[in-house]
Design a protein around this motif. Structure first.
Motif, mmCIF file in Angstrom:
data_model
loop_
_atom_site.group_PDB
_atom_site.id
_atom_site.type_symbol
_atom_site.label_atom_id
_atom_site.label_comp_id
_atom_site.label_asym_id
_atom_site.label_seq_id
_atom_site.Cartn_x
_atom_site.Cartn_y
_atom_site.Cartn_z
ATOM 1 N N SER A 21 0.877 -1.139 -0.064
ATOM 2 C CA SER A 21 -0.101 0.031 0.114
ATOM 3 C C SER A 21 0.753 1.343 -0.010
ATOM 4 N N PHE A 22 1.947 1.195 0.667
ATOM 5 C CA PHE A 22 2.836 2.270 0.718
ATOM 6 C C PHE A 22 3.799 2.721 -0.295
ATOM 7 N N ILE A 23 4.385 1.740 -0.862
ATOM 8 C CA ILE A 23 5.513 1.878 -1.885
ATOM 9 C C ILE A 23 4.599 1.978 -3.259
ATOM 10 N N GLN A 24 4.060 3.047 -3.567
ATOM 11 C CA GLN A 24 3.251 2.966 -4.955
ATOM 12 C C GLN A 24 4.294 3.711 -5.817
ATOM 13 N N LEU A 25 4.016 3.355 -7.200
ATOM 14 C CA LEU A 25 4.856 3.888 -7.995
ATOM 15 C C LEU A 25 4.958 5.600 -8.388
#
Ligand SMILES: O=P(O)(O)O[C@@H]1[C@@H](OP(=O)(O)O)[C@H](OP(=O)(O)O)[C@H](O)[C@H](OP(=O)(O)O)[C@H]1OP(=O)(O)O
Ligand SMILES: Nc1ncnc2c1ncn2[C@@H]1O[C@H](COP(=O)(O)OP(=O)(O)O)[C@@H](O)[C@H]1O
Ligand SMILES: [Mg+2]
Ligand SMILES: [Mg+2]
Length: 374
Positions: A21-25
């Motif tokens: 959820s946190f590491i989005q492109l």
């Protein structure tokens, strides 16, 4: 656009769900443009052997991880660890997490007089029960002036599914079935809406979420037993699009709390807890109107659900890089009075002209959820 110098490396240690959820492109790309690289920490290898990292962010539990961070710190004294496990720990217990709010109230009372009509804050009445036989101990209830209904919350808030299992308890029969250690907290009617206040360093974003409905005295007279629920404010959170998400919850109408007031609580909590990444849940007590109660504080919450998440986080990491740069020039001694010295880093890189200005939100709701620097 990155500057010519070395880039700023941020190592992250997150559970798979959190990472997804946190590491989005969109975040990774925005950071890259500002000279910041997000790098996954390999949990299968010692942290001290990895990097180099200018900064480490994490949401991991346990003694082993704590040791790893200590070793990393010893070998990388100039790197910042956001945040320190000792500071995070108080949020793993639902009593200690709210104690800090009580302490703020004392500090506030001492420093400023409460003006009539002004907003006030606090926490709901509550008590912790460790033994089953004490659950229905009337004297304990009277001592705390607690009355039904109460919300029963597991004492431990360690991120497990169990730690989010709540029940709204209407009578003694249901109370007797609970499993201590448990926190019994006064249920407060609050118009079916909670306010989630996200803190990212000095930036604060407040949003509305759906909550439990109000119960009239008449309705309460007809209710028995208990009602279980879990993560009520997250029930429709899978809807990615923010606009759709808010519409789906019919939250358009409810009045937001005054920004300045919320920002003041956020600033004080940040300072008192020495934490940069957290959120807190606030409800407005309908009996009083301008009284707000903090009911929950979470470490490293679901930031991707926060409006302008990419720009708020990017500005935060840019602040870190700038602080590091500044520290490299003036030397750490000059900052020794700062309680956050352990987060300060040196030998810097990067970051294009971030002047602390408010990030521009790409979302329509930005007027309602502005980013307030604290
Ligand atoms: O997963 P998300 O995005 O729903 O985030 C959860 C948070 O939701 P929120 O951002 O406040 O709406 C959630 O907040 P609440 O406790 O539901 O108020 C917790 O912070 C949860 O972490 P943990 O399970 O307590 O360790 C958070 O879960 P983790 O992602 O950290 O597992
Ligand atoms: N004292 C209270 N009065 C009314 N509703 C509450 C109270 N405490 C919690 N709630 C409701 O229960 C939900 C979950 O409680 P919370 O303490 O935030 O636990 P969690 O850590 O699982 O989010 C809140 O989002 C809110 O809807
Ligand atoms: Mg909560
Ligand atoms: Mg919580």
């Amino acid at each position: 656009m990155a500057e010519a110098g070395r880039r700023f490396g941020v190592g992250y240690a997150l559970m798979p769900k959190k990472q997804a959820s946190f590491i989005q492109l969109s975040l990774v790309d925005m950071l890259k443009e500002r000279g910041i690289d997000l790098v996954q920490i390999d949990m299968g290898r010692p942290l001290a052997d990895q990097g180099p990292f200018d900064c480490v962010i994490h949401k991991m539990y346990g003694e082993e991880w704590r040791k790893q961070l200590e070793e990393f710190r010893a070998g990388n004294p100039s790197a910042c660890i956001v945040d320190h496990p000792d500071d995070i720990r108080r949020l793993h217990n639902r009593i200690s997490m709210l104690q800090v709010v009580e302490e703020l109230k004392v500090e506030k009372d001492a420093e400023e007089e409460e003006k009539e009509g002004e907003e006030t804050f606090g926490i709901p009445k509550q008590m912790v029960v460790y033994e089953e036989e004490r659950l229905v101990d009337r004297s304990l209830w009277e001592e705390r002036s607690l009355k039904f209904p109460v919300i029963a919350k597991p004492l431990v808030a360690d991120g497990s599914a169990k730690s989010h299992k709540m029940s709204l308890v209407f009578d003694e029969v249901a109370l007797g079935k609970l499993k201590p250690p448990i926190v019994l907290q006064e249920f407060v009617n609050h118009g079916g809406v909670i306010f989630k206040v996200y803190v990212v360093g000095k930036r604060v974003v407040c949003v509305k979420r759906k909550s439990l409905p109000d119960y009239s005295d008449e309705k309460l007279g007809t209710l028995q037993g208990s009602m279980s629920f879990s993560q009520i404010s997250n029930l429709t959170a899978h809807v990615k699009d923010h606009e759709k998400y808010y519409k789906s919850m019919n939250l358009e109408e409810g009045e937001m709390p005054p920004q300045k007031f919320i920002a003041k609580i956020a600033r004080r909590l940040r300072k008192a807890m020495n934490l940069d990444l957290f959120n807190f849940d606030v409800i407005r007590d309908v009996r009083v109107g301008n009284r707000y109660l903090v009911i929950d504080i979470n470490y490293f919450p679901g930031y991707a659900k926060m409006p302008s998440y990419e720009s708020v986080l990017t500005d935060f990491f840019c602040d870190m890089a700038k602080e590091k740069e500044k520290n490299a020039i003036v030397g750490p001694e000059a900052l020794l009075s700062d309680k956050k010295i352990r987060k300060v880093v040196s030998n810097s890189c990067c970051s294009q002209g971030d002047d602390g200005a408010l990030p521009v939100s790409p979302l329509k709701r930005e007027e309602e959820n502005p980013v307030i620097p604290v």
